[in-house]
Design an enzyme around this catalytic site. Structure first.
Site, PDB file in Angstrom:
ATOM      1  N   LYS A  60     -12.613   0.256   6.419  1.00 41.62           N
ATOM      2  CA  LYS A  60     -12.123  -0.512   5.277  1.00 41.62           C
ATOM      3  C   LYS A  60     -12.554   0.227   4.014  1.00 41.62           C
ATOM      4  O   LYS A  60     -13.721   0.222   3.647  1.00 41.62           O
ATOM      5  CB  LYS A  60     -12.672  -1.936   5.282  1.00 41.62           C
ATOM      6  CG  LYS A  60     -12.119  -2.774   4.153  1.00 41.62           C
ATOM      7  CD  LYS A  60     -12.584  -4.208   4.247  1.00 41.62           C
ATOM      8  CE  LYS A  60     -11.848  -5.103   3.264  1.00 41.62           C
ATOM      9  NZ  LYS A  60     -11.918  -4.655   1.881  1.00 41.62           N
TER      10      LYS A  60
ATOM     11  N   ARG B 201      -0.957  -3.783  -5.380  1.00 37.22           N
ATOM     12  CA  ARG B 201      -0.938  -4.990  -4.560  1.00 37.22           C
ATOM     13  C   ARG B 201      -0.233  -6.138  -5.281  1.00 37.22           C
ATOM     14  O   ARG B 201       0.388  -6.978  -4.686  1.00 37.22           O
ATOM     15  CB  ARG B 201      -2.392  -5.342  -4.251  1.00 37.22           C
ATOM     16  CG  ARG B 201      -2.600  -6.634  -3.583  1.00 37.22           C
ATOM     17  CD  ARG B 201      -4.045  -6.682  -3.161  1.00 37.22           C
ATOM     18  NE  ARG B 201      -4.423  -8.012  -2.779  1.00 37.22           N
ATOM     19  CZ  ARG B 201      -5.547  -8.306  -2.167  1.00 37.22           C
ATOM     20  NH1 ARG B 201      -6.410  -7.361  -1.887  1.00 37.22           N
ATOM     21  NH2 ARG B 201      -5.845  -9.526  -1.849  1.00 37.22           N
TER      22      ARG B 201
ATOM     23  N   GLU C  25      -4.965   2.958   0.996  1.00 34.28           N
ATOM     24  CA  GLU C  25      -5.970   2.659  -0.023  1.00 34.28           C
ATOM     25  C   GLU C  25      -6.282   3.964  -0.750  1.00 34.28           C
ATOM     26  O   GLU C  25      -6.535   4.994  -0.114  1.00 34.28           O
ATOM     27  CB  GLU C  25      -7.216   2.090   0.656  1.00 34.28           C
ATOM     28  CG  GLU C  25      -8.229   1.510  -0.286  1.00 34.28           C
ATOM     29  CD  GLU C  25      -7.955   0.046  -0.676  1.00 34.28           C
ATOM     30  OE1 GLU C  25      -6.885  -0.495  -0.312  1.00 34.28           O
ATOM     31  OE2 GLU C  25      -8.804  -0.536  -1.363  1.00 34.28           O
TER      32      GLU C  25
ATOM     33  N   ARG D 251      -1.780 -14.275   4.614  1.00 35.99           N
ATOM     34  CA  ARG D 251      -3.144 -14.044   5.037  1.00 35.99           C
ATOM     35  C   ARG D 251      -3.284 -14.699   6.397  1.00 35.99           C
ATOM     36  O   ARG D 251      -2.971 -15.869   6.560  1.00 35.99           O
ATOM     37  CB  ARG D 251      -4.108 -14.701   4.046  1.00 35.99           C
ATOM     38  CG  ARG D 251      -5.551 -14.323   4.264  1.00 35.99           C
ATOM     39  CD  ARG D 251      -6.440 -15.050   3.267  1.00 35.99           C
ATOM     40  NE  ARG D 251      -6.248 -14.644   1.882  1.00 35.99           N
ATOM     41  CZ  ARG D 251      -6.694 -13.511   1.368  1.00 35.99           C
ATOM     42  NH1 ARG D 251      -7.343 -12.648   2.125  1.00 35.99           N
ATOM     43  NH2 ARG D 251      -6.495 -13.217   0.108  1.00 35.99           N
TER      44      ARG D 251
HETATM   45  P1  AMP Z   1     -10.216  -7.747   0.461  1.00 34.92           P
HETATM   46  O1  AMP Z   1      -9.703  -7.160  -0.824  1.00 34.92           O
HETATM   47  O2  AMP Z   1     -11.699  -7.742   0.585  1.00 34.92           O
HETATM   48  O3  AMP Z   1      -9.574  -9.073   0.764  1.00 34.92           O
HETATM   49  O4  AMP Z   1      -9.730  -6.793   1.646  1.00 34.92           O
HETATM   50  C1  AMP Z   1      -8.391  -6.472   1.824  1.00 34.92           C
HETATM   51  C2  AMP Z   1      -8.088  -5.137   1.189  1.00 34.92           C
HETATM   52  O5  AMP Z   1      -8.765  -4.082   1.845  1.00 34.92           O
HETATM   53  C3  AMP Z   1      -6.639  -4.731   1.326  1.00 34.92           C
HETATM   54  O6  AMP Z   1      -5.834  -5.361   0.376  1.00 34.92           O
HETATM   55  C4  AMP Z   1      -6.702  -3.238   1.115  1.00 34.92           C
HETATM   56  O7  AMP Z   1      -6.597  -2.968  -0.263  1.00 34.92           O
HETATM   57  C5  AMP Z   1      -8.098  -2.851   1.548  1.00 34.92           C
HETATM   58  N1  AMP Z   1      -8.170  -1.951   2.710  1.00 34.92           N
HETATM   59  C6  AMP Z   1      -9.048  -0.932   2.827  1.00 34.92           C
HETATM   60  N2  AMP Z   1      -8.911  -0.297   3.992  1.00 34.92           N
HETATM   61  C7  AMP Z   1      -7.914  -0.915   4.668  1.00 34.92           C
HETATM   62  C8  AMP Z   1      -7.318  -0.715   5.941  1.00 34.92           C
HETATM   63  N3  AMP Z   1      -7.713   0.253   6.770  1.00 34.92           N
HETATM   64  N4  AMP Z   1      -6.314  -1.560   6.305  1.00 34.92           N
HETATM   65  C9  AMP Z   1      -5.903  -2.552   5.472  1.00 34.92           C
HETATM   66  N5  AMP Z   1      -6.433  -2.775   4.254  1.00 34.92           N
HETATM   67  C10 AMP Z   1      -7.432  -1.979   3.837  1.00 34.92           C
END
Ligand code: AMP
Length: 585
Positions: free
Chosen positions: A251, A271, A301, A419
């Protein structure tokens, strides 16, 4: 259709806060509207002229709107300004100003929806010298034909703040009720999620019913709403939810980009569906170099990297690149980025949203030839919680936030705008903010590249553990050095060079150069985290981790007054970590 009908609908919407009632009011209105005009009505209801991703916005400043209101209503600028101070809403100001308006009906003609919309478009389009006057003139012309209720909503449309409490989801509810049935709500929402265009969905429904929206697919150069993830706090839980096996990916901590590629042209969207193409010319060039498809939509990303350490930088560094119109070239040099791709939504015209995840990953692999600037996300399909935990540690070590778990079941489609548990994030649980600087000892160094060729690119830094009389690594330090510092470091460290790792140094990292632990530098970090690669207080918090300082920066202060053993101790760092530990959501 008259704009008055829309204004009447807005009055009724404004009078209720119940979503159900709003749905009924809107559904009833949608059925009455001409199908050819429904698109305009839907955009205006959102305080817009076009879907979100269209960069053309109405954006007239309050000051200008007030001028137009004063002029068209004859109320006088000071009266209007005073009213604005009291009400804080140009809509109410317009409404009140027009209540007192002396009717001069001789030249007024009723406002049609189409004329209103086209005039608003002309306002949005006018730019350059004299455009402000033109905007005020066009707005005044509209207002001079408006009733006080119409004036209220015209002013609100122009500010983009309708204050009706109607969300996109309520509009979708109403569209389903008006043109299909409640049971078809999902199909209607899906059409919105893959097109991001509420007006288009409304028009298709009004003209062709449910079949119309079923025909809406992902299209290149029209961003779709991003798929989102749920959160869980252990690999065991995640694997159970995923049916025993799933894909885990790094991530990355950066900015999500949706890239649309068509005949060699590349466009980038955020996004939130804003177009970012001009802010990331290096990413555009990278994609042009690496993509092997006539048309594609891929997601990834965008992460800032330190070219000296090869490590990722805090994602805020990317934000220096956003919103820039000038100085983009400089920003590319100062804040280089890497794009880590993780999904493929369209390949050569084919919509892949209904394909399971691993098929989309295969499609991604088939159209990208990765290089230094565009890569594929690190991925592993795993069934064991221990392996997932080990992979998580690797991700943290490599500067990532944690892992993204992705379902690989038959139903693991790309759920735009949703989500759900097809994607689950597993983030670093423990981190602690650093408020104080620390004094760290240089124990090793890495050769510089690019602009730092011939100098040290980064230093390996350690704390001191007096109990064991050992120096334990906490960080790779590459930021905060100016040219003079870099030159000085070469000289200062020359006498300390040793051919291999010093016997008092505990390191799991292989440095290019090793030093006797003597030189102390003052360092500021963003936070203290757990890391399997650093040895500071290893095992004190978790059996498989030591402490690390994330995003360290040299403050400019060489602590010549201290010798190695007077550096911050591992125990002190552990205390700092514990004192500021917070559970990150
Ligand atoms: P969050 O912003 O904490 O809700 O986490 C979701 C975000 O993680 C996504 O919107 C992406 O921008 C990011 N992200 C980073 N690495 C990945 C990945 N391998 N797959 C999907 N999303 C990712």
């Amino acid at each position: 259709m008259l704009f008055r009908e829309l204004a009447d609908t807005y009055e009724r919407l404004e009078a209720t806060s119940s979503r159900l009632e709003m749905t009924d009011i809107l559904a009833e209105a949608f059925r009455r509207f001409e199908p050819s005009e429904i698109r305009m009505a839907v955009y205006l209801t959102q305080g817009q002229l076009y879907p979100d991703f269209n960069p053309l916005k109405l954006g007239m400043a309050d000051k200008m709107i007030l001028k137009a209101i004063a002029f068209a209503s004859g109320a006088g600028e000071s009266f209007v300004q005073e009213l604005m101070l009291k009400e804080g809403d140009p809509g109410i100001v317009a409404q009140k100003a027009f209540q007192n308006k002396k009717q001069t009906t001789l030249f007024s003609e009723p406002l049609t929806l189409r004329r209103t919309y086209e005039t608003l478009e002309a306002i949005a389009r006018s730019e350059g010298g004299g455009s402000q006057d033109l905007k005020i003139k066009l707005m005044s012309k509209l207002l001079s034909n408006a009733s006080s209720s119409e004036a209220k909503f015209l002013s609100r449309v122009i500010t983009g703040r309708m204050r009706l409490g109607v969300s996109s989801m309520t509009v979708l509810d109403a569209l389903a009720v008006a043109f299909a049935s409640k049971e078809d709500r999902d199909a209607v929402e899906r059409a919105f999620n893959v097109s991001s265009d509420l007006g288009l969905v409304a028009e298709e429904l009004a003209l062709h019913g449910l079949e119309g929206v079923k025909g809406i697919h992902v299209k290149v150069n029209r961003p779709l709403r991003a798929m989102l993830a749920e959160r869980m706090s252990s690999p065991e839980e995640i694997l159970e939810k995923m049916g025993g096996t799933c894909a885990f990916e790094y991530k990355y901590d950066g900015v999500r980009l949706q890239a649309h590629i068509c005949n060699g042209e590349v466009r980038l969207f955020s996004r939130k569906l804003d177009e970012l193409t001009s802010q990331f010319p290096d990413v555009v060039a990278g994609l042009k170099r690496t993509m092997r498809a006539e048309s594609a939509i891929v997601e990834g990303e965008c992460v800032p990297v330190d070219t000296n350490t090869g490590e990722f930088l805090p994602f805020q560094e990317v934000s220096h690149r956003r919103g820039r119109k000038y100085g983009v070239e400089e920003a590319i040099e100062d804040y280089p980025v890497k794009l880590c791709l993780f999904d493929c939504i369209l390949k050569n015209g084919e919509d892949l949203t209904d394909r399971p995840f691993l098929q989309r990953r295969e499609a991604l692999m088939s159209i990208v030839e990765p290089d230094d600037s565009v890569t594929l996300s690190e991925i592993r399909v795993l069934s064991s919680a221990e392996e997932a935990q080990a992979f998580f540690q690797e991700a943290i070590k490599d500067g990532c936030e944690g892992l993204m778990a992705k379902s690989i079941a038959d139903g693991s489609v790309y759920r735009a705008g949703n989500r759900g548990f097809l994607w689950i994030k597993y983030k670093k649980e423990y981190r602690s903010e650093m408020n104080d600087t620390v004094d760290l000892v240089v124990v090793g160094a890495f050769a510089g590249r690019g602009k730092r060729k011939g100098f040290y690119g980064a230093l390996l830094m350690a704390t001191y553990d007096p109990d064991a009389d050992r120096f334990e690594t906490v960080s790779k330090l590459g930021s905060g050095f100016d040219d003079a510092n870099l030159a000085a470091l070469l000289e200062m460290l020359a006498p300390d060079r040793v051919p291999e790792k010093h016997h008092l140094v505990d390191s799991r990292m292989e440095a290019d150069f090793w030093f006797q632990p003597r030189l102390v530098l003052e360092v500021r970090g963003a936070e203290i985290t757990l890391s399997p690669i650093h040895t500071c207080s290893f095992g004190s918090v978790r059996p498989d981790s030591g402490l690390a300082i994330r995003f360290p920066r040299f403050t400019g202060r060489f602590r010549d007054d201290k010798e190695g053993r007077e550096a911050t101790t591992s125990q002190e760092l552990l205390a700092m970590y514990q004192a500021q530990l917070k559970r990150v959501e």
